[in-house]
Design a protein around this motif. Structure first.
Motif, short mmCIF file in Angstrom:
data_model
loop_
_atom_site.label_atom_id
_atom_site.label_comp_id
_atom_site.label_asym_id
_atom_site.label_seq_id
_atom_site.Cartn_x
_atom_site.Cartn_y
_atom_site.Cartn_z
N ILE B 258 65.49 34.00 3.76
CA ILE B 258 64.04 33.80 3.79
C ILE B 258 63.30 35.13 3.91
O ILE B 258 62.31 35.36 3.25
CB ILE B 258 63.65 32.86 4.94
N PHE B 317 65.68 35.40 14.44
CA PHE B 317 64.65 34.36 14.34
C PHE B 317 63.27 34.91 14.59
O PHE B 317 62.29 34.44 14.02
CB PHE B 317 64.93 33.23 15.30
N ILE B 318 63.20 35.89 15.48
CA ILE B 318 61.90 36.50 15.72
C ILE B 318 61.41 37.14 14.42
O ILE B 318 60.26 36.96 14.01
CB ILE B 318 61.99 37.51 16.88
N LEU B 320 62.28 36.26 11.49
CA LEU B 320 62.00 35.13 10.61
C LEU B 320 60.60 34.61 10.86
O LEU B 320 59.80 34.43 9.93
CB LEU B 320 63.03 34.03 10.87
N VAL B 321 60.28 34.39 12.12
CA VAL B 321 58.98 33.82 12.45
C VAL B 321 57.86 34.79 12.07
O VAL B 321 56.85 34.40 11.49
CB VAL B 321 58.91 33.48 13.96
N LEU B 324 57.42 34.70 8.37
CA LEU B 324 56.76 33.46 7.98
C LEU B 324 55.27 33.54 8.24
O LEU B 324 54.46 33.02 7.48
CB LEU B 324 57.35 32.27 8.74
N LEU B 325 54.92 34.18 9.35
CA LEU B 325 53.52 34.31 9.70
C LEU B 325 52.78 35.24 8.76
O LEU B 325 51.70 34.94 8.26
CB LEU B 325 53.41 34.90 11.12
N PRO B 328 54.87 34.67 4.05
CA PRO B 328 55.78 33.52 3.96
C PRO B 328 56.70 33.55 2.75
O PRO B 328 57.72 32.87 2.74
CB PRO B 328 54.84 32.33 3.86
N THR B 329 56.37 34.33 1.74
CA THR B 329 57.25 34.33 0.58
C THR B 329 58.39 35.32 0.73
O THR B 329 59.23 35.45 -0.14
CB THR B 329 56.44 34.73 -0.66
#
Lengths: 455, 337, 395
Positions: B258, B317-318, B320-321, B324-325, B328-329
């Protein structure tokens, strides 16, 4: 077959199965399974609100259940005054500074100015804030965790009766869900899934490592109960009288030592049954309240609206429905229900153990319940929870038994036999996966499919 | 000058080399996820367990080869067994596609159904792998373990800090480079590869122009299974094989896919390295490193660690988040979803 | 319905009692067969079952103890409680060997074991918190509390003149509890903990942890983990990267498999292990090999064997399979006075008890229970010399 008939038959079979466990294994086992079925049912209802009503694929169930667990622990545990004295003030300052930094960053983000100036200012605020927070936070944590680390080493909680924590668990989960929803709900389903999976892991990591708050992996055991203790019951003359009265029939023909021996055994067993029935009553009450609210909500105009959004977001938006807002609302509601269930679970366990939260058990298993039971159908989720928890618990003895038969003809020292017997436990995952895939493939609506006005 | 070299060696030993290796392993796994996403349009939750399955078959084949006395020392025997693992995993993946996923494509189910089906497959594979090889740690590395040993490096260079390069690390990086080159050649130069890209860009248009969807899907599964197996085996050689660990690799791999931009092969590789390096770099304590670089008086008191290693797992994950914020692409513009 | 329910309860009670009169007596073996320590538990269970096999047909005039395995999952208190519930109320076990992880052990003891008056002997739950749970005397453990081990380790380091160490612990109640008690004792003795960092088991990659540990500038690394889990990974990575080559190990890390995996680089490593001499441990290895076990020296295997053996001997001493009677005799058979019993001598012990004599079960892990029913905690100080763990002295 008409849907109510199906539901009736489903729950009927479940009742027979549980009665069978009661009869052939023991009523204590049956009640233990039943109580967890109830909790799982509440959790499954929470997931169903998100998935069944709105099509939100939340794979962070574990995190919300754990938040409920934290709530149970923090609400019921007595505050540790020495720990507060040691690090409380610094911690409060750190908290205040954190809020200040967030507020400053928030204000800054609204400020209209040159982009690079804004970025630099933001970096200064965030990094400077981080350093400042740690100036107070680090000594506070050190001091608190050094306070009798073997037995305590954390701040404790509020010291309220644990039953309140069920509501607190819901609130905790709702707050965090609101934050997550703000971040992740704008994205499409797959991303939401992965994001929630990740966030739930972060939540667990925080609980495992912030010892000052949760005692971390050292666990908090011996939480107070909302129901009596077996041992107190066994010593209470009143309860013994009650047992004598209740079992009068089986005690009738006995005398002297045999009778007192029998009475003692009955008291032990009775106390254990009694406690489980108390828990069961409380859980059942919660389940019924949540279930009734869910049924009412789904049948209301609000329910029709969210289902319309689920089935076609674009046209619902065109009709003037605020899709993002509704999604956020549902995400928060569903997570709160999971939080309540999480608090109930911790209450039943009597301990908070952050190391025990694992996605397979607390996220994916709940999902299997909803899929198998029937997504979108509240009663279906409850039935699914009952069935799957039952299978989850009984899969192990069944697997052992099957392997026993399969290997009966093999020789004692045969490596294959030993291997098969050792592996019997892993049948659980296999069985769960197969059940899930088969139901999804051949009965996509689950055992009790969603009822719509059309059908 | 010596201090500078010491600092550099220290950094290479604890950040650069482990990050590079781990990044390559993640990148291979994330490539499989991203390919599946691009073509089949769902996030495959069973990918970690596919890795475990492939590695398991390879280990079993390795044991068999070792039993018959075959060896390609100094290289690990597992390399010889790798084709068997890839083949078995590809067959398994195709079987799951036939039994599970195809149905949902045919009824045009929403992607989330496929994601869920993959959760079911994940459960099944999880069970199968533990059932066959058991839940234990398996170490199947043989052959020469080191290219450069820390102590030998110290003696040879006279530096305070040692530098170690394991052969499995070298093997991982080299294999990853070769595989990625091959994959890109396949996607950009061959007919099948081109039709896959066309399919990924616009399914309807691709179908109209006569591309066989079944073929594209089959090739995608084979590629994903192959990449997963190789990633799993390399990871297992470098560290060790354990079903539970492989299940947990799913999350960093997702993060990598991602962060790089889903459906974007280059992005998956980039994402793999971003995740790997941030895990290592953010949790590394820079005390010693800085002590070498600055004058004695300014040597830091604390550990100079941004985040405790407790949160190593959370780092991906941090990131990742945050991605995403903010974007997002993904870093490279992946599928807009 | 309620009448029916309770009537059946009585029936169930009757059948369990009837079972106990047969030639088979059931004993629960509840360990985490799935979950994070799933790789240790099969060997622990085999070790416990070895004790039952050894006494087959010899207990209480020809009875055989059979194991009923159940999965504690190590992590899921709900599943563990359910499994224990089934063992106690459905299978009617006379006692429980287990559980393993401190968290689920506490849950089982509080929720099922103690309320039903069933003896539990845990081979591996070492959390100091278990010392003070309200067990009404039904909970025992053959593994000592970690509070003691931390002190012993600190003493050893003090004697060796080591004043600064880096500590890494497995991130669970065992590791964290031990790290805490060690830190307290070591600081009191004037030592300095350069860094104390957790590692998660089953992660396979520990370069970040080792990097952080080595940056703190200590020369010695204390590893409080599990021998075939993260602990091994930490040591391997430390040696591979040249970060540390001097290690201090706690009991979970002691095992021949470590030396087999790491090799000569371990020479000079210091460690502690519960026990006072190696006679019992050595004997256990023989017995385990003879009994056809896969391994003969896994972590907690000796303790598992001892846990099962203690209950069997207590049953014989009590002369019945009554749960309460067994509880009353555990201390008697575990402690002096009486003839010392080592692994493989259970049959002899049964004979002694049958003829009214007394035994002092030493077993594989040198069992002596304190007043609260846990292993007293004398520790062996070990050092690796020429690829072998050698006992230096007893503390």
């Amino acid at each position: 077959m008409n849907p109510s008939m199906r539901a009736l038959i489903g729950f009927g079979i479940m009742a027979v199965l549980l009665a069978g466990v009661g009869h052939y294994q023991s009523w204590n086992v049956m009640l233990a399974i039943f109580n967890l079925c109830l909790i799982s049912a509440v959790m499954a209802l929470g997931v169903n609100i998100q998935w069944g009503y709105a099509g939100l694929f939340n794979v962070g169930i574990m995190g919300f259940a754990a938040l409920g667990g934290v709530a149970a622990m923090l609400t019921s545990r007595a505050p540790v005054s020495t720990a507060w004295a040691a690090g409380g003030s610094n911690l409060l300052i750190a908290g205040a500074v954190t809020l200040g930094v967030i507020a400053a960053a928030w204000q800054l983000s609204k400020w209209r100015g040159r982009a690079w100036v804004k970025t630099v200012a933001m970096l200064i605020v965030v990094l400077g804030g981080y350093v400042l927070i740690r100036q107070f936070y680090d000594p506070a944590v050190l001091a608190i965790e050094a306070d009798n680390p073997a037995k305590s080493g954390f701040l404790g909680g509020l010291g309220l009766p644990i039953i309140f924590s069920w509501a607190v668990g819901g609130v905790f989960a709702a707050i965090i869900a609101w934050l997550i929803g703000k971040v992740a709900l704008g994205l499409r389903s797959d991303y939401l899934a992965i994001a929630t999976l990740g966030i739930s892991e972060i939540l667990i990591a925080v609980m495992k490592n912030e010892d000052w708050l949760t005692r971390g992996v050292k666990n908090v055991t011996g939480l107070q109960r909302p129901v009596p203790y077996e041992l107190n019951l066994q010593e209470s003359p009143r309860f013994i009288e009650w047992v004598e009265w209740f079992y009068a029939g089986s005690l009738a023909g006995l005398e002297g030592a045999t009778r007192s021996q029998m009475l003692r055994e009955l008291t032990v067993e009775g106390s254990s049954l009694f406690v489980k029935l108390c828990y069961g009553g409380l859980f059942l009450a919660v389940l019924l309240i949540v279930l009734i609210l869910c049924v009412l909500a789904l049948a209301s105009p609000w329910g029709r609206m969210v289902r319309a959004i689920r089935d076609n977001e674009v046209s619902a938006a065109a009709m003037g429905k605020n899709v993002t807002r509704r999604h956020l609302q549902i995400f928060v509601l569903g997570s709160a229900v999971v939080g309540i269930a999480g608090a109930m679970l911790t209450t039943l366990d009597g301990q908070f153990t952050p190391g025990t939260y694992q996605p397979l058990r607390y996220t994916f298993l709940i999902w299997v319940m909803v899929i198998v039971g029937g997504s979108g159908n509240n009663l279906g989720s409850v039935l699914g929870a009952f069935i799957i928890w039952f299978v989850w618990i009984e899969a192990e003895p069944a697997g052992n038994w099957l392997m026993g038969i399969a290997t009966a003809s093999m020789e004692e020292g045969d490596w294959l036999r030993r291997h098969l017997l050792d592996s019997a436990q892993h049948m659980r995952f296999l069985i769960m996966g197969v059940i899930m895939l088969v139901v999804m493939r051949f009965s996509p609506g689950g055992i009790l499919p969603e009822r719509t006005a059309r059908s | 000058m010596i201090d500078f070299l010491n600092a550099l060696t220290l950094f290479a030993n604890f950040v650069l080399i482990p990050g590079l290796t781990y990044g390559s392993q993640l990148a291979l796994g994330a490539l499989g996820i991203t390919l599946l996403y691009g073509i089949l349009r769902f996030a495959n939750f069973a990918h970690g367990d596919t890795m475990a399955f492939g590695t398991m078959v390879t280990i079993l084949a390795t044991w068999w080869l070792q039993g018959t006395g075959v060896s390609i020392a100094p290289l690990p025997t597992a390399l010889l067994a790798l084709p068997i693992g890839v083949a078995a995993t590809a067959i398994f993946a195709l079987a799951t596609d036939r039994l599970v996923y195809r149905h949902y494509r045919e009824v045009k189910a929403p992607p989330i159904r496929l994601v869920m089906a993959s959760v079911g497959v994940m459960f099944v594979m999880n069970g199968i792998v533990r059932f066959i090889i058991g839940p234990n740690d398996q170490s199947f590395m043989d052959g020469e373990r080191f290219i450069v040993k820390a102590r030998a490096f110290k003696n040879a260079t006279g530096l305070n800090e040692g530098l170690a390069i394991k052969s499995s690390q070298m093997l991982t990086v080299v294999m990853a480079m070769v595989l990625v080159a091959l994959l890109f050649w396949f996607l950009n130069r061959t007919r099948t590869g081109k039709s896959m890209r066309a399919f990924s860009d616009n399914e309807d248009l691709a179908l109209l122009s006569g591309i066989s969807p079944q073929k594209v899907v089959t090739v995608t599964w084979i590629l994903a299974a192959g990449l997963a197996t190789i990633a799993g085996v390399l990871y297992g050689l470098d560290k060790s094989f354990k079903p539970f660990t492989y299940f947990q690799l799913l999350l960093p791999m997702f993060a990598a896919a991602i962060v790089g931009g889903v459906g974007h092969p280059v992005g998956a590789i980039l994402g793999g390295f971003v995740v790997a390096f941030s895990e290592v770099a953010v949790t590394y304590a820079y005390k010693k490193f800085i002590t070498y670089l600055v004058p004695v008086d300014y040597a830091p008191e604390g550990l100079m660690q941004l985040l405790s290693t407790d949160y190593k797992f959370a780092v991906s994950f941090i990131i990742l988040v945050v991605v995403l914020l903010v974007r997002p692409t993904g870093l490279l513009k992946g599928k807009v979803i | 319905m309620k009448k029916l329910l309770l009537a059946s309860t009585i029936l169930a009670g009757m059948t369990t009692a009837a079972f106990a009169d047969g030639h088979e007596v059931k004993m629960g073996v509840i360990l985490g067969f799935t979950g994070p320590i799933e790789s240790l538990t099969p060997d622990m269970a085999s070790a416990a079952e070895l004790a039952m096999k050894e006494t087959a047909g010899k207990v209480l005039d020809g009875k055989t103890i059979v194991a009923v395995r159940a999965d504690s999952t190590c992590t899921d208190a709900a599943a563990a409680t359910a499994a224990a519930e089934k063992l106690i109320t459905s299978d009617g076990v006379v006692g429980i060997m287990g559980a393993d992880c401190s968290g689920v052990t506490t849950a089982i003891a509080n929720n099922v074991g103690v309320p039903n008056g069933v003896v539990m002997v845990s081979p591996s739950a070492t959390s100091p918190a278990l010392t003070t749970i309200e067990d009404k005397g039904f909970f025992f453990r053959t593994a000592p509390s970690d509070a003691r081990q931390g002190q012993v380790l600190a003493d050893i380091l003090k004697d060796k003149g080591i004043t600064k160490v880096a500590v890494t612990f497995t991130n669970n109640d065992y590791g964290k509890g031990l790290a805490d008690s060690f830190a307290t004792a070591f600081k009191a003795a004037g030592g300095e903990i350069a860094i104390s960092a957790a590692h998660e088991d089953g992660k396979a990659d520990y370069s970040a942890e080792v990097g952080a540990l080595s940056a703190a500038g200590a020369e010695h690394l204390a590893v409080f983990g599990y021998v075939d889990q993260g602990g091994k990974g930490i040591i391997q990575t430390s040696l591979d990267t040249g970060a540390f080559d001097k290690f201090i190990l706690a009991d979970g890390m002691i095992g021949e498999s470590l030396i087999k995996a790491i090799g000569a680089d371990l020479n000079g490593t210091i460690g502690t292990l519960p026990g006072s001499d190696s006679a019992g441990a050595a004997k256990f290895k023989e017995v385990a090999t003879a009994g056809g076990l896969k391994k003969n020296d896994g972590p907690f295997m000796p303790e598992s064997y001892d846990a099962a053996a203690l209950m069997i001997l207590a049953m014989q001493a009590a002369g019945s399979t009554d749960r309460a009677a067994i509880q009353g005799k555990i201390m008697d058979v575990a402690n002096a006075p009486g003839e010392k019993i080592l692994p493989g001598e259970l049959a002899k012990a049964l004979e002694i008890l049958k003829s009214g004599g007394q035994v002092d079960y030493e077993g594989a892990s040198n069992v002596t229970l304190t007043d609260v029913g846990e292993a007293a905690g004398s520790y062996k100080e070990l050092e690796v010399k020429d690829g072998k763990f050698e006992t230096i002295k007893i503390r």
